[in-house]
Structures are given as C-alpha cells and as structure tokens.
Write an enzyme that holds these catalytic residues in place. Structure first.
Site, PDB file in Angstrom:
ATOM      1  N   THR A 161      -4.218   5.799   0.180  1.00 46.09           N
ATOM      2  CA  THR A 161      -3.751   7.022  -0.308  1.00 46.09           C
ATOM      3  C   THR A 161      -2.554   6.947  -1.451  1.00 46.09           C
ATOM      4  O   THR A 161      -2.692   7.508  -2.620  1.00 46.09           O
ATOM      5  CB  THR A 161      -3.019   7.811   0.838  1.00 46.09           C
ATOM      6  OG1 THR A 161      -3.872   8.083   1.669  1.00 46.09           O
ATOM      7  CG2 THR A 161      -2.327   9.132   0.331  1.00 46.09           C
ATOM      8  N   CYS A 181     -10.008  11.805   8.403  1.00 45.81           N
ATOM      9  CA  CYS A 181      -8.696  11.184   7.767  1.00 45.81           C
ATOM     10  C   CYS A 181      -7.549  12.073   7.955  1.00 45.81           C
ATOM     11  O   CYS A 181      -6.297  11.525   8.060  1.00 45.81           O
ATOM     12  CB  CYS A 181      -9.017  10.891   6.277  1.00 45.81           C
ATOM     13  SG  CYS A 181     -10.173   9.622   6.259  1.00 45.81           S
ATOM     14  N   HIS A 235      -6.630  -0.521   7.456  1.00 50.44           N
ATOM     15  CA  HIS A 235      -6.993   0.003   8.605  1.00 50.44           C
ATOM     16  C   HIS A 235      -8.410   0.236   9.003  1.00 50.44           C
ATOM     17  O   HIS A 235      -8.787   0.313  10.017  1.00 50.44           O
ATOM     18  CB  HIS A 235      -6.051   0.810   9.120  1.00 50.44           C
ATOM     19  CG  HIS A 235      -6.209   2.279   8.597  1.00 50.44           C
ATOM     20  ND1 HIS A 235      -6.855   3.384   9.354  1.00 50.44           N
ATOM     21  CD2 HIS A 235      -5.887   2.823   7.298  1.00 50.44           C
ATOM     22  CE1 HIS A 235      -6.931   4.461   8.428  1.00 50.44           C
ATOM     23  NE2 HIS A 235      -6.263   4.035   7.456  1.00 50.44           N
ATOM     24  N   GLN A 258     -14.162   2.477   1.993  1.00 54.75           N
ATOM     25  CA  GLN A 258     -15.249   2.594   3.454  1.00 54.75           C
ATOM     26  C   GLN A 258     -16.540   1.363   2.987  1.00 54.75           C
ATOM     27  O   GLN A 258     -17.175   1.085   3.956  1.00 54.75           O
ATOM     28  CB  GLN A 258     -15.938   3.834   3.254  1.00 54.75           C
ATOM     29  CG  GLN A 258     -14.878   4.834   3.805  1.00 54.75           C
ATOM     30  CD  GLN A 258     -14.347   4.849   5.343  1.00 54.75           C
ATOM     31  OE1 GLN A 258     -14.997   3.942   5.890  1.00 54.75           O
ATOM     32  NE2 GLN A 258     -13.436   5.688   5.582  1.00 54.75           N
ATOM     33  N   THR A 303      10.698  -3.813  -0.712  1.00 59.71           N
ATOM     34  CA  THR A 303      10.362  -5.053   0.088  1.00 59.71           C
ATOM     35  C   THR A 303       9.138  -4.908   0.569  1.00 59.71           C
ATOM     36  O   THR A 303       8.802  -4.036   1.484  1.00 59.71           O
ATOM     37  CB  THR A 303      11.566  -5.177   1.036  1.00 59.71           C
ATOM     38  OG1 THR A 303      12.994  -5.309   0.581  1.00 59.71           O
ATOM     39  CG2 THR A 303      11.380  -6.511   1.745  1.00 59.71           C
ATOM     40  N   SER A 317      -8.192  -0.298   1.827  1.00 60.24           N
ATOM     41  CA  SER A 317      -7.146   0.112   2.800  1.00 60.24           C
ATOM     42  C   SER A 317      -7.604  -1.147   4.167  1.00 60.24           C
ATOM     43  O   SER A 317      -8.509  -1.180   4.073  1.00 60.24           O
ATOM     44  CB  SER A 317      -7.453   1.674   3.408  1.00 60.24           C
ATOM     45  OG  SER A 317      -6.636   1.766   4.424  1.00 60.24           O
ATOM     46  N   ASN A 343     -16.727   8.212   2.901  1.00 60.59           N
ATOM     47  CA  ASN A 343     -16.266   8.146   4.309  1.00 60.59           C
ATOM     48  C   ASN A 343     -17.009   9.021   5.415  1.00 60.59           C
ATOM     49  O   ASN A 343     -17.189   8.742   6.404  1.00 60.59           O
ATOM     50  CB  ASN A 343     -14.942   8.391   4.237  1.00 60.59           C
ATOM     51  CG  ASN A 343     -14.556   9.673   3.578  1.00 60.59           C
ATOM     52  OD1 ASN A 343     -14.995   9.987   2.663  1.00 60.59           O
ATOM     53  ND2 ASN A 343     -13.781  10.518   4.270  1.00 60.59           N
TER      54      ASN A 343
HETATM   55  N1  PLP Z   1     -10.528   6.639   0.753  1.00 65.09           N
HETATM   56  C1  PLP Z   1     -11.282   6.986   1.691  1.00 65.09           C
HETATM   57  C2  PLP Z   1     -12.665   6.915   1.200  1.00 65.09           C
HETATM   58  C3  PLP Z   1     -10.935   7.038   3.082  1.00 65.09           C
HETATM   59  O1  PLP Z   1     -11.998   7.138   3.896  1.00 65.09           O
HETATM   60  C4  PLP Z   1      -9.744   6.891   3.483  1.00 65.09           C
HETATM   61  C5  PLP Z   1      -9.120   7.289   5.074  1.00 65.09           C
HETATM   62  O2  PLP Z   1      -8.285   7.637   5.292  1.00 65.09           O
HETATM   63  C6  PLP Z   1      -8.600   6.880   2.477  1.00 65.09           C
HETATM   64  C7  PLP Z   1      -8.866   6.658   1.049  1.00 65.09           C
HETATM   65  C8  PLP Z   1      -7.219   6.910   2.407  1.00 65.09           C
HETATM   66  O3  PLP Z   1      -6.740   5.575   3.232  1.00 65.09           O
HETATM   67  P1  PLP Z   1      -5.521   5.475   3.828  1.00 65.09           P
HETATM   68  O4  PLP Z   1      -5.331   5.723   5.414  1.00 65.09           O
HETATM   69  O5  PLP Z   1      -5.171   3.791   3.748  1.00 65.09           O
HETATM   70  O6  PLP Z   1      -4.409   6.117   3.022  1.00 65.09           O
END
Ligand code: PLP
Length: 392
Positions: A73, A319, A196, A174, A232, A194, A146
């Site tokens: 994000t 999300c 996670h 994704q 940091t 990302s 996603n």
């Molecule tokens: N972009 C996509 C395609 C996602 O599925 C997500 C999921 O949340 C994000 C961006 C945002 O990622 P993050 O959770 O690391 O901010």
C-alpha cells in the site's frame, strides 16, 4: 477455534513460512541499527542487504533497484505521488492505486474486456489524450488480480506506454510466488511487492524501480534506503520477507502442483454444479486462484457457512477489513450483479494439500446445496432459471 481448519485465503494473506519465522527470530535476537557503523550495526545491515538480494532475485531485478517499504500500500501510494500529469488505470487495480489517484484528481479510467484484460485501444486513446500534458503520464497495469487471479499482458501495456512517452508501474503483489517474475524483461518501469502474500510477515513490501529511478521520496527524514525512504529499517520484518522471497522464488518456477490442485478443484466443482460460474476460466490466470459464483447464492452466506464448517475463503476482496459488497473488479468485467454477488474467492498456496481440496469440496457442496431454496440440485434446472432463482 477448535478442530481442523482449512485455510484457502492466501490472496488475503499467506501463513507465515517457517523459514521466515526463523529468519525473524534470528534478527530479533540481534541489536544494532543498520545505519550504525559498529559491528552490531553492520550485522543488522548485512541482514537487510541479504534480504534485498533475495527480493531482487524473486523480482528478476537488481538489488540496487529495490527499496523496502511498510507494505505494498505504501509503495503504490508512493508511485501515485511521482509527479504525473495523469494516472491511467483500470478498475481492476487495488484501492491503494485507485484511491490516491482519485483523491489527487489524476485518475483516468481505462476500459476492461469481458475477459478481465486491460483494453489496449482504450489505453492507447487515453495515452493520446494525455500527450500534450506538461508532466509524464503514468500507466498502472497489475500483473495479477487479487480477486480473480487474471493476469495482464504487462509487457504489451508497457510497450504501448513507452511508445507514447509514458511510464508503467505494475502491481506484482499477487503474481509473486505464483508465477516467475522477470522485471528486467517485463518493460515496466516500477514494480510493487508485498511480503505477507508470499509467506513473509505483514507490514513490509518493496518498490522496485528500473535503474534506481524512484519517484521523489514519500517519507522523508533520515537517509535510509539511499534517501529514497526514510525511517529505521524494520530489520526483523525485512529478514522474514527475504526468507519468504527465497522460498517463493523456488516455488514460482515449479507451480505445476498448485495448478493441478486448482484445476482438480474446478473440475470437481463443474461436476457438482455445472451452473457455477468460474470467473476468468478462459483467461490467463495465476495458478492458485479461483473466483466462483453459484447462481442463487450470496458470497457472504456461502463464506460464512464454509467458515462454520472449518474452511476459510474470501467473500470479495478481503484486503479491506470485513468489507463485503459487489466487487468493482467483477462489475468492471461486466459480470451480472446476481453472479458478482455470489462470487467467493478460493486461493491456494505453499501449504495447500489434496486434503484441503477435499475438505473444501465437502463443505462447499453442502453450503451451496443448502443455500438453494428448493433443496438439492436438479439436473433439469437450466442456468437461466438458476440465475433468476431468488437469493437467500
Ligand atoms: N495490491 C494487491 C493486488 C493486493 O492484493 C494487496 C493486498 O492487500 C495490496 C496491493 C496491498 O498490500 P499490503 O497489504 O502489503 O499493503
């Protein structure tokens, strides 16, 4: 929570990999700020740089093209703040692209085909309309969606954009770990990842910029990340991201197992409910994602029933916390609202086994059968009558 759980929501977040956990624990037991010149600091710096190498390798980029952020994000918001005249994006993009672009009044929407692809003639027209602007135009093209898993021909988008003097950014969140990434040959100027979504910790991600040409810093202060991103470094999370990237890269070059599981799942679903709509079934997709709607059901109810039966899937884009409604991605593809409202997302990953697929099928067939007002499925039902069936 008791009993066996079946987790099929990797696109929302993937379970933490043991390798990532170990790397994080090791980093936690160290003291040292990566900016410090003493031995402790140098050890922390080494962890960050090793992780950078792994993330770069996953993306097919150079380490000096990678900057760590607090997640995708932040990286996507950062990209939108690059000093553009206009931002061209389809409604397939993540809210982290669309919201800031809209807020800054820069967004011009690009049309989407029924198959979920960015409409290239619409993009070309928007690029032409932006040609006289004083600042460059930015084009967003996600690598994989996603909600549906549908992939874009980012190379074609980037070639078109470049020919018209525009810059291309791709959201590869994704796609990472599901298909091999090759930033060097993709043609996009910027890429976002990302941690996670690939089995690393939450709250860390990366922006990748060709030849280190990053947008002006979004977060300024200290000189970290070569003055691209102040603050940091989150050494523990970065260590976990690096370890997850290492594992994800290995897997993305051999995802045939994941594809086989997903394809087997879809085959069973087609057999059980021939009227079920699998979104993007004929489009290029990442191998772990299935978006499926059964006419006459609602995603929310099916997802709740599955949850009660021990199976975790998503009802819409998970999300954003708990948000359930008609997906703008499915609406952009022109899916009838009755179907869009019924679509759940099932997403697989590194921990998924045949047992999970069997558990899903058992729970799902129960959930969608019981959802039907008339009870069990009848062979003489037509697809049209099912679409028209009253909702729950
Ligand atoms: N972009 C996509 C395609 C996602 O599925 C997500 C999921 O949340 C994000 C961006 C945002 O990622 P993050 O959770 O690391 O901010």
């Amino acid at each position: 929570m008791t009993g066996r759980r079946t987790y099929l929501d990797y696109n929302a977040t993937a379970p933490l990999r043991s390798e990532a956990r170990e790397a994080m624990l090791a980093a936690m037991s160290l003291t040292g700020n990566p900016s410090s010149v003493h031995a402790e600091g140098r050890r922390a710096r080494a962890i960050v740089e090793e992780a950078r190498n792994e993330v770069a390798a996953l993306a097919g980029a150079r380490p000096d093209e990678v900057v760590f952020t607090s997640g995708a994000t932040e990286a996507l918001n950062w990209v939108t703040r690059g000093g553009w005249s206009r931002i061209l994006a389809a409604r397939l993009e993540h809210p982290a692209v669309l919201e800031p672009s809209r807020r800054d009044d820069l967004l011009r929407e690009i049309a989407v085909s029924k198959e979920g692809a960015i409409d290239l003639p619409s993009l070309a027209a928007a690029l032409d309309a932006s040609a006289e602007q004083p600042l460059p135009t930015l084009v967003f093209a996600q690598l994989a969606n996603n909600e549906t898993g549908i992939t874009q021909d980012v190379a074609a988008v980037a070639a078109l954009a470049r020919a018209k003097g525009a810059v291309t950014a791709t959201d590869a969140v994704q796609a990472a770990g599901r298909i091999a990434l090759d930033f060097a040959s993709l043609g996009a100027d910027l890429m976002v990842l990302s941690s996670h979504k690939i089995g690393g910790p939450k709250g860390v991600g990366a922006l990748i910029a060709r030849d280190g040409r990053f947008p002006p810093a979004l977060i300024s202060g200290g000189g970290q990340e070569r003055r691209r991103r102040a603050g940091t470094e989150n050494v523990e999370a970065i260590a976990g991201f690096g370890a997850a990237a290492h594992e994800a890269r290995r897997e993305a070059t051999g995802t045939s197992h994941m594809r086989a599981l997903r394809d087997n799942l879809e085959e069973q679903i087609r057999h059980l409910r021939p009227d079920a709509v699998i979104v993007g079934a004929a489009s290029p997709r990442i191998p772990n994602t299935m978006a499926i709607g059964v006419p006459g059901t609602t995603a929310e109810t099916v997802a709740i029933k599955l949850d009660l039966a021990g199976v975790a899937v998503s009802a819409g884009a998970a999300c954003s916390s708990g948000k359930v409604g008609v997906s703008s991605v499915l609406a952009a593809m022109g899916l009838p609202v009755e179907i869009a409202r019924a679509v759940i997302r099932v997403s697989l990953g590194h921990g998924t086994s045949e047992t999970d697929i069997a558990a899903f099928i058992a729970a799902w067939s129960d959930a969608v059968t019981k959802a039907r007002p008339g009870g069990r499925v009848h062979a003489h039902d037509t697809a049209a009558s099912r679409v028209a069936a009253p909702g729950e």
